[in-house]
Design a protein around this motif. Sequence first.
Motif, PDB file in Angstrom:
ATOM      1  N   VAL A 180      29.196  39.952  26.443  1.00 13.96           N
ATOM      2  CA  VAL A 180      30.452  39.513  25.820  1.00 13.96           C
ATOM      3  C   VAL A 180      31.637  40.055  26.606  1.00 13.96           C
ATOM      4  O   VAL A 180      32.602  39.325  26.870  1.00 13.96           O
ATOM      5  CB  VAL A 180      30.504  39.948  24.342  1.00 13.96           C
ATOM      6  N   MET A 181      31.572  41.316  27.004  1.00 13.88           N
ATOM      7  CA  MET A 181      32.663  41.893  27.793  1.00 13.88           C
ATOM      8  C   MET A 181      32.787  41.186  29.144  1.00 13.88           C
ATOM      9  O   MET A 181      33.899  40.917  29.605  1.00 13.88           O
ATOM     10  CB  MET A 181      32.445  43.394  27.986  1.00 13.88           C
ATOM     11  N   LEU A 182      31.672  40.884  29.775  1.00  9.55           N
ATOM     12  CA  LEU A 182      31.702  40.174  31.049  1.00  9.55           C
ATOM     13  C   LEU A 182      32.314  38.792  30.882  1.00  9.55           C
ATOM     14  O   LEU A 182      33.073  38.331  31.732  1.00  9.55           O
ATOM     15  CB  LEU A 182      30.292  40.067  31.632  1.00  9.55           C
ATOM     16  N   GLY A 219      35.566  37.861  32.870  1.00  8.68           N
ATOM     17  CA  GLY A 219      35.341  36.934  33.961  1.00  8.68           C
ATOM     18  C   GLY A 219      35.643  35.484  33.697  1.00  8.68           C
ATOM     19  O   GLY A 219      35.912  34.742  34.635  1.00  8.68           O
ATOM     20  N   ALA A 220      35.616  35.032  32.450  1.00 11.46           N
ATOM     21  CA  ALA A 220      35.716  33.591  32.233  1.00 11.46           C
ATOM     22  C   ALA A 220      36.718  33.189  31.161  1.00 11.46           C
ATOM     23  O   ALA A 220      36.912  32.008  30.960  1.00 11.46           O
ATOM     24  CB  ALA A 220      34.343  33.049  31.853  1.00 11.46           C
ATOM     25  N   GLU A 221      37.321  34.089  30.459  1.00  3.84           N
ATOM     26  CA  GLU A 221      38.216  33.736  29.366  1.00  3.84           C
ATOM     27  C   GLU A 221      39.582  33.335  29.893  1.00  3.84           C
ATOM     28  O   GLU A 221      40.520  34.114  29.906  1.00  3.84           O
ATOM     29  CB  GLU A 221      38.350  34.904  28.381  1.00  3.84           C
ATOM     30  N   GLN A 222      39.652  32.129  30.378  1.00  3.46           N
ATOM     31  CA  GLN A 222      40.919  31.530  30.788  1.00  3.46           C
ATOM     32  C   GLN A 222      40.642  30.073  31.130  1.00  3.46           C
ATOM     33  O   GLN A 222      39.528  29.705  31.431  1.00  3.46           O
ATOM     34  CB  GLN A 222      41.550  32.238  31.988  1.00  3.46           C
ATOM     35  N   GLU A 224      45.780  38.600  29.253  1.00 11.58           N
ATOM     36  CA  GLU A 224      46.653  39.730  29.568  1.00 11.58           C
ATOM     37  C   GLU A 224      45.975  41.065  29.279  1.00 11.58           C
ATOM     38  O   GLU A 224      46.189  42.039  29.985  1.00 11.58           O
ATOM     39  CB  GLU A 224      47.965  39.618  28.786  1.00 11.58           C
ATOM     40  N   TRP A 225      45.138  41.133  28.253  1.00  9.56           N
ATOM     41  CA  TRP A 225      44.444  42.383  27.926  1.00  9.56           C
ATOM     42  C   TRP A 225      43.409  42.750  28.980  1.00  9.56           C
ATOM     43  O   TRP A 225      43.162  43.928  29.229  1.00  9.56           O
ATOM     44  CB  TRP A 225      43.773  42.282  26.561  1.00  9.56           C
ATOM     45  N   VAL A 226      42.749  41.769  29.580  1.00  8.33           N
ATOM     46  CA  VAL A 226      41.688  42.055  30.547  1.00  8.33           C
ATOM     47  C   VAL A 226      42.126  41.824  31.990  1.00  8.33           C
ATOM     48  O   VAL A 226      41.310  41.856  32.900  1.00  8.33           O
ATOM     49  CB  VAL A 226      40.415  41.227  30.247  1.00  8.33           C
ATOM     50  N   HIS A 227      43.407  41.608  32.208  1.00  6.65           N
ATOM     51  CA  HIS A 227      43.924  41.252  33.525  1.00  6.65           C
ATOM     52  C   HIS A 227      43.579  42.293  34.598  1.00  6.65           C
ATOM     53  O   HIS A 227      43.079  41.945  35.674  1.00  6.65           O
ATOM     54  CB  HIS A 227      45.439  41.068  33.436  1.00  6.65           C
ATOM     55  N   ASP A 228      43.834  43.552  34.336  1.00  5.17           N
ATOM     56  CA  ASP A 228      43.567  44.591  35.340  1.00  5.17           C
ATOM     57  C   ASP A 228      42.072  44.759  35.590  1.00  5.17           C
ATOM     58  O   ASP A 228      41.640  44.974  36.726  1.00  5.17           O
ATOM     59  CB  ASP A 228      44.182  45.916  34.907  1.00  5.17           C
ATOM     60  N   GLY A 275      36.942  42.162  40.813  1.00  5.12           N
ATOM     61  CA  GLY A 275      36.948  41.165  41.859  1.00  5.12           C
ATOM     62  C   GLY A 275      36.918  39.726  41.392  1.00  5.12           C
ATOM     63  O   GLY A 275      36.619  38.836  42.182  1.00  5.12           O
ATOM     64  N   PHE A 276      37.218  39.474  40.131  1.00  4.46           N
ATOM     65  CA  PHE A 276      37.275  38.101  39.642  1.00  4.46           C
ATOM     66  C   PHE A 276      38.606  37.474  40.049  1.00  4.46           C
ATOM     67  O   PHE A 276      39.643  38.119  39.968  1.00  4.46           O
ATOM     68  CB  PHE A 276      37.163  38.053  38.126  1.00  4.46           C
ATOM     69  N   PRO A 277      38.586  36.218  40.480  1.00  9.36           N
ATOM     70  CA  PRO A 277      39.854  35.568  40.804  1.00  9.36           C
ATOM     71  C   PRO A 277      40.653  35.336  39.529  1.00  9.36           C
ATOM     72  O   PRO A 277      40.103  35.078  38.469  1.00  9.36           O
ATOM     73  CB  PRO A 277      39.420  34.240  41.435  1.00  9.36           C
TER      74      PRO A 277
END
Length: 73
Positions: free
Chosen positions: A37-39, A43-46, A59-63, A69-71
């Motif tokens: 779930v964290m991955l 990695g994919a929530e957008q 915005e919460w997982v941006h950093d 290394g996710f685009p």
Amino acid sequence: MAQSTAAPTPAALPVAAPLPVRAILPWAVFFGLVMLVMLYFVGAEQGAFAVFSGEGVHEWVHDGRHLLGFPCH
């Protein structure tokens, strides 16, 4: 009174039994699901795969996304 020069021998410590796999398996499955779930969120929530509307989760997982290394942009 005679004194002995021999060093005292330490008592043998009991050896702990190994943890059975049946005790570890539920926790391993739980933490594996949490990590998936964290991955997903990092990695994919957008974009097209977004479960939540808006940019709040992004915005919460941006950093973390950049750190792993996710685009992003």
